[in-house]
Design a protein around this motif. Structure first.
Motif, PDB file in Angstrom:
ATOM      1  N   ALA A   1       0.834  -1.207   0.000  1.00 24.58           N
ATOM      2  CA  ALA A   1       0.000   0.000   0.000  1.00 24.58           C
ATOM      3  C   ALA A   1       0.872   1.262   0.000  1.00 24.58           C
ATOM      4  O   ALA A   1       0.575   2.229  -0.701  1.00 24.58           O
ATOM      5  CB  ALA A   1      -0.892   0.007   1.240  1.00 24.58           C
ATOM      6  N   PHE A   2       1.975   1.215   0.765  1.00 26.06           N
ATOM      7  CA  PHE A   2       2.824   2.412   0.880  1.00 26.06           C
ATOM      8  C   PHE A   2       3.502   2.764  -0.450  1.00 26.06           C
ATOM      9  O   PHE A   2       3.793   3.922  -0.717  1.00 26.06           O
ATOM     10  CB  PHE A   2       3.869   2.229   1.992  1.00 26.06           C
ATOM     11  N   LYS A   3       3.729   1.733  -1.278  1.00 25.15           N
ATOM     12  CA  LYS A   3       4.364   2.011  -2.577  1.00 25.15           C
ATOM     13  C   LYS A   3       3.415   2.842  -3.430  1.00 25.15           C
ATOM     14  O   LYS A   3       3.822   3.840  -4.029  1.00 25.15           O
ATOM     15  CB  LYS A   3       4.713   0.691  -3.288  1.00 25.15           C
ATOM     16  N   LEU A   4       2.136   2.459  -3.464  1.00 21.51           N
ATOM     17  CA  LEU A   4       1.181   3.241  -4.270  1.00 21.51           C
ATOM     18  C   LEU A   4       0.975   4.626  -3.664  1.00 21.51           C
ATOM     19  O   LEU A   4       0.903   5.621  -4.392  1.00 21.51           O
ATOM     20  CB  LEU A   4      -0.157   2.487  -4.402  1.00 21.51           C
ATOM     21  N   LEU A   5       0.919   4.703  -2.334  1.00 20.89           N
ATOM     22  CA  LEU A   5       0.758   6.016  -1.689  1.00 20.89           C
ATOM     23  C   LEU A   5       1.906   6.950  -2.075  1.00 20.89           C
ATOM     24  O   LEU A   5       1.699   8.123  -2.389  1.00 20.89           O
ATOM     25  CB  LEU A   5       0.709   5.861  -0.164  1.00 20.89           C
ATOM     26  N   GLN A   6       3.133   6.399  -2.074  1.00 23.34           N
ATOM     27  CA  GLN A   6       4.298   7.237  -2.385  1.00 23.34           C
ATOM     28  C   GLN A   6       4.360   7.593  -3.872  1.00 23.34           C
ATOM     29  O   GLN A   6       4.766   8.700  -4.234  1.00 23.34           O
ATOM     30  CB  GLN A   6       5.576   6.540  -1.906  1.00 23.34           C
ATOM     31  N   LEU A   7       3.910   6.669  -4.726  1.00 23.56           N
ATOM     32  CA  LEU A   7       3.855   6.982  -6.168  1.00 23.56           C
ATOM     33  C   LEU A   7       2.797   8.055  -6.419  1.00 23.56           C
ATOM     34  O   LEU A   7       2.999   8.995  -7.194  1.00 23.56           O
ATOM     35  CB  LEU A   7       3.505   5.719  -6.975  1.00 23.56           C
ATOM     36  N   ASP A   8       1.672   7.933  -5.710  1.00 26.78           N
ATOM     37  CA  ASP A   8       0.576   8.902  -5.886  1.00 26.78           C
ATOM     38  C   ASP A   8       1.004  10.294  -5.409  1.00 26.78           C
ATOM     39  O   ASP A   8       0.686  11.305  -6.031  1.00 26.78           O
ATOM     40  CB  ASP A   8      -0.662   8.403  -5.123  1.00 26.78           C
TER      41      ASP A   8
ATOM     42  N   LEU B   1      -3.997   9.720  -8.697  1.00 26.54           N
ATOM     43  CA  LEU B   1      -5.419   9.511  -8.419  1.00 26.54           C
ATOM     44  C   LEU B   1      -6.204  10.816  -8.345  1.00 26.54           C
ATOM     45  O   LEU B   1      -7.401  10.798  -8.046  1.00 26.54           O
ATOM     46  CB  LEU B   1      -5.577   8.689  -7.122  1.00 26.54           C
ATOM     47  N   GLU B   2      -5.509  11.922  -8.645  1.00 27.24           N
ATOM     48  CA  GLU B   2      -6.174  13.227  -8.596  1.00 27.24           C
ATOM     49  C   GLU B   2      -7.199  13.310  -9.731  1.00 27.24           C
ATOM     50  O   GLU B   2      -6.846  13.152 -10.910  1.00 27.24           O
ATOM     51  CB  GLU B   2      -5.122  14.324  -8.770  1.00 27.24           C
ATOM     52  N   GLY B   3      -8.465  13.548  -9.380  1.00 30.35           N
ATOM     53  CA  GLY B   3      -9.500  13.776 -10.394  1.00 30.35           C
ATOM     54  C   GLY B   3      -9.913  12.556 -11.203  1.00 30.35           C
ATOM     55  O   GLY B   3     -10.646  12.694 -12.172  1.00 30.35           O
ATOM     56  N   VAL B   4      -9.439  11.347 -10.836  1.00 36.36           N
ATOM     57  CA  VAL B   4      -9.849  10.176 -11.631  1.00 36.36           C
ATOM     58  C   VAL B   4     -11.111   9.551 -11.033  1.00 36.36           C
ATOM     59  O   VAL B   4     -11.342   9.628  -9.817  1.00 36.36           O
ATOM     60  CB  VAL B   4      -8.735   9.103 -11.737  1.00 36.36           C
TER      61      VAL B   4
ATOM     62  N   VAL C   1      -6.059   1.605  -0.959  1.00 38.33           N
ATOM     63  CA  VAL C   1      -5.541   2.978  -1.116  1.00 38.33           C
ATOM     64  C   VAL C   1      -6.440   3.747  -2.095  1.00 38.33           C
ATOM     65  O   VAL C   1      -6.867   4.868  -1.823  1.00 38.33           O
ATOM     66  CB  VAL C   1      -4.079   2.957  -1.638  1.00 38.33           C
ATOM     67  N   ILE C   2      -6.746   3.119  -3.235  1.00 39.04           N
ATOM     68  CA  ILE C   2      -7.556   3.786  -4.271  1.00 39.04           C
ATOM     69  C   ILE C   2      -8.935   4.114  -3.708  1.00 39.04           C
ATOM     70  O   ILE C   2      -9.443   5.221  -3.862  1.00 39.04           O
ATOM     71  CB  ILE C   2      -7.652   2.896  -5.535  1.00 39.04           C
ATOM     72  N   SER C   3      -9.523   3.150  -3.005  1.00 34.50           N
ATOM     73  CA  SER C   3     -10.853   3.348  -2.434  1.00 34.50           C
ATOM     74  C   SER C   3     -10.841   4.520  -1.438  1.00 34.50           C
ATOM     75  O   SER C   3     -11.744   5.350  -1.435  1.00 34.50           O
ATOM     76  CB  SER C   3     -11.302   2.052  -1.748  1.00 34.50           C
ATOM     77  N   ARG C   4      -9.798   4.584  -0.616  1.00 30.92           N
ATOM     78  CA  ARG C   4      -9.713   5.683   0.363  1.00 30.92           C
ATOM     79  C   ARG C   4      -9.540   7.025  -0.349  1.00 30.92           C
ATOM     80  O   ARG C   4     -10.144   8.021   0.033  1.00 30.92           O
ATOM     81  CB  ARG C   4      -8.543   5.452   1.329  1.00 30.92           C
ATOM     82  N   GLN C   5      -8.707   7.060  -1.393  1.00 32.92           N
ATOM     83  CA  GLN C   5      -8.449   8.335  -2.093  1.00 32.92           C
ATOM     84  C   GLN C   5      -9.680   8.823  -2.857  1.00 32.92           C
ATOM     85  O   GLN C   5      -9.840  10.008  -3.067  1.00 32.92           O
ATOM     86  CB  GLN C   5      -7.276   8.214  -3.089  1.00 32.92           C
TER      87      GLN C   5
ATOM     88  N   GLY D   1     -16.346  -0.111  -1.854  1.00 34.43           N
ATOM     89  CA  GLY D   1     -16.241   0.724  -3.058  1.00 34.43           C
ATOM     90  C   GLY D   1     -15.487   0.069  -4.205  1.00 34.43           C
ATOM     91  O   GLY D   1     -15.199   0.728  -5.205  1.00 34.43           O
ATOM     92  N   VAL D   2     -15.138  -1.228  -4.062  1.00 37.94           N
ATOM     93  CA  VAL D   2     -14.355  -1.906  -5.109  1.00 37.94           C
ATOM     94  C   VAL D   2     -15.113  -3.139  -5.608  1.00 37.94           C
ATOM     95  O   VAL D   2     -15.600  -3.935  -4.806  1.00 37.94           O
ATOM     96  CB  VAL D   2     -12.966  -2.340  -4.569  1.00 37.94           C
ATOM     97  N   THR D   3     -15.201  -3.284  -6.938  1.00 41.29           N
ATOM     98  CA  THR D   3     -15.814  -4.482  -7.521  1.00 41.29           C
ATOM     99  C   THR D   3     -14.705  -5.483  -7.812  1.00 41.29           C
ATOM    100  O   THR D   3     -13.715  -5.135  -8.479  1.00 41.29           O
ATOM    101  CB  THR D   3     -16.546  -4.122  -8.837  1.00 41.29           C
ATOM    102  N   LEU D   4     -14.843  -6.681  -7.315  1.00 42.61           N
ATOM    103  CA  LEU D   4     -13.780  -7.687  -7.448  1.00 42.61           C
ATOM    104  C   LEU D   4     -14.075  -8.651  -8.591  1.00 42.61           C
ATOM    105  O   LEU D   4     -15.214  -9.112  -8.737  1.00 42.61           O
ATOM    106  CB  LEU D   4     -13.645  -8.482  -6.141  1.00 42.61           C
ATOM    107  N   VAL D   5     -13.040  -8.955  -9.370  1.00 47.55           N
ATOM    108  CA  VAL D   5     -13.170  -9.937 -10.453  1.00 47.55           C
ATOM    109  C   VAL D   5     -12.058 -10.959 -10.256  1.00 47.55           C
ATOM    110  O   VAL D   5     -10.882 -10.579 -10.189  1.00 47.55           O
ATOM    111  CB  VAL D   5     -13.011  -9.259 -11.845  1.00 47.55           C
ATOM    112  N   GLN D   6     -12.423 -12.224 -10.158  1.00 41.90           N
ATOM    113  CA  GLN D   6     -11.371 -13.249 -10.034  1.00 41.90           C
ATOM    114  C   GLN D   6     -11.086 -13.794 -11.434  1.00 41.90           C
ATOM    115  O   GLN D   6     -11.991 -14.311 -12.103  1.00 41.90           O
ATOM    116  CB  GLN D   6     -11.831 -14.378  -9.099  1.00 41.90           C
ATOM    117  N   GLY D   7      -9.857 -13.664 -11.892  1.00 43.22           N
ATOM    118  CA  GLY D   7      -9.532 -14.146 -13.231  1.00 43.22           C
ATOM    119  C   GLY D   7      -8.135 -13.744 -13.650  1.00 43.22           C
ATOM    120  O   GLY D   7      -7.402 -13.081 -12.908  1.00 43.22           O
ATOM    121  N   ASP D   8      -7.803 -14.149 -14.880  1.00 42.57           N
ATOM    122  CA  ASP D   8      -6.457 -13.964 -15.424  1.00 42.57           C
ATOM    123  C   ASP D   8      -6.437 -12.714 -16.316  1.00 42.57           C
ATOM    124  O   ASP D   8      -7.291 -12.593 -17.205  1.00 42.57           O
ATOM    125  CB  ASP D   8      -6.137 -15.222 -16.254  1.00 42.57           C
ATOM    126  N   ILE D   9      -5.476 -11.836 -16.102  1.00 45.65           N
ATOM    127  CA  ILE D   9      -5.446 -10.585 -16.881  1.00 45.65           C
ATOM    128  C   ILE D   9      -5.128 -10.821 -18.360  1.00 45.65           C
ATOM    129  O   ILE D   9      -5.261  -9.912 -19.161  1.00 45.65           O
ATOM    130  CB  ILE D   9      -4.468  -9.541 -16.292  1.00 45.65           C
TER     131      ILE D   9
END
Ligand code: SAM
Length: 294
Positions: A26-33, A39-42, A58-62, A85-93
């Motif tokens: 989580a901290f990696k995304l927070l620091q990248l953000d 995540l501003e305005g998205v 992190v995304i849900s909180r932001q 606030g997150v829709t989960l999909v189980q599968g292969d990208i």
């Protein structure tokens, strides 16, 4: 390693539990953000390779202040516990079924940003790990070309191995702005970094398709993906550089505890993995040792 020992040796593992994150990542995304204002305005976000879900947290909180207009979709091979606030999909990208499902969840609209913290199970054989990681990154890019709106952003884990400049060139075909970033919370000892790509702009004539590997595409007369020269992109270290160092061992008891005479209490992880792949192996081991002892 026991939980207390891990708390001592991994400050971000400890802090993640304190603030309710399922994983230290989580901290990696927070620091990248913090550095790139990702995540501003998205409003529409796809989190690829998301389990156990700390990036989605992190995304849900932001995006919490615009929950009614935003949509976050998280995908992983592994089952995930629900996240508000997150829709989960189980599968292969790499599957077109998964891509179609996400498009459907966005009612045909495109995502503003796609993030991917995807990692294969590492073998310890560096060349193989780097190769498999690069293939996963290209798979993430491939599905991103189906999901992302023009001008949108893409962030993904990358291993800075010997062929990384080729990956940079491939990303540059789709994004004019490509930066390689190393958040403070990512260990110095790890070749992991994150690629931050902005301004999605596919080449003219490009048709997104999951059924063919990205490197097979040809644009016009050129085999663009193979023909580009290797390139170098800016490298940025981000996060509070005087903040916690993930390679340092920190004492469990701080000054305030010493003054108040209290001692450190180890916390359980925020969310235990549901049906992790190693569970079958542990069950088989238990059955085997029971059989031997009876
Ligand atoms: N970002 C996550 C978080 O913060 O909780 C951690 C992601 S973990 C490092 C990497 C994930 O990539 C694993 O959960 C794994 O199942 C997933 N993964 C690897 N290959 C995948 C694929 N082809 N499709 C979907 N998920 C994949």
């Amino acid at each position: 390693m026991g939980r207390a020992a891990k708390d001592k040796r991994d400050i971000y593992y400890r802090k993640a539990k304190e603030v309710g994150f399922r994983a230290r990542s989580a901290f990696k995304l927070l620091q990248l953000d913090e550095e790139f204002k990702l995540l501003e305005g998205v409003n529409r976000v796809v989190d690829l390779c998301a389990a156990p879900g700390s990036w989605s947290q992190v995304i849900s909180r932001q995006l919490a202040d615009r929950r009614d207009q935003s949509k976050i979709v998280a995908v992983d091979l592994q089952e995930m516990a629900p996240i508000e606030g997150v829709t989960l999909v189980q599968g292969d990208i790499t599957s077109s079924v998964v891509a179609d499902k996400i498009v459907q969840l966005f009612d045909g609209q495109k995502a503003d940003i796609v993030v991917s913290d995807g990692a294969p199970d590492v073998t310890g054989l560096h060349d193989i790990d780097e190769y498999v990681q690069s293939q996963l990154l290209l798979s993430a890019l491939n599905i991103t070309t189906v999901l992302l709106r023009p001008g949108g952003s893409f962030v993904a884990k990358i291993f800075r191995g010997k062929d990384v400049t080729l990956l940079y060139s491939q990303l540059k075909i789709f994004f004019p702005f490509v930066t390689c970033a190393k958040p403070k919370s990512s260990r110095n000892s790890s070749i992991e970094s994150f690629i931050v790509c902005k301004g999605y702009c596919p080449p003219a004539g490009y048709i997104p398709c999951l059924d063919k590997p990205l490197l097979d595409f040809k644009y016009g007369q050129d085999d663009a993906l193979l023909g580009y020269n290797r390139c170098i992109v800016p490298f940025v270290a981000c996060g509070d550089l005087s903040g916690y160092d993930p390679d340092t061992v920190y004492a469990l008891e701080d000054e305030s505890m010493e003054e108040s005479g209290t001692s450190y209490t180890t916390r359980a992880p925020v969310q235990a993995p549901i049906n992790p792949p190693y569970k079958a192996a542990l069950d088989a081991k238990r059955i085997h040792s029971n059989a031997l002892s009876s």
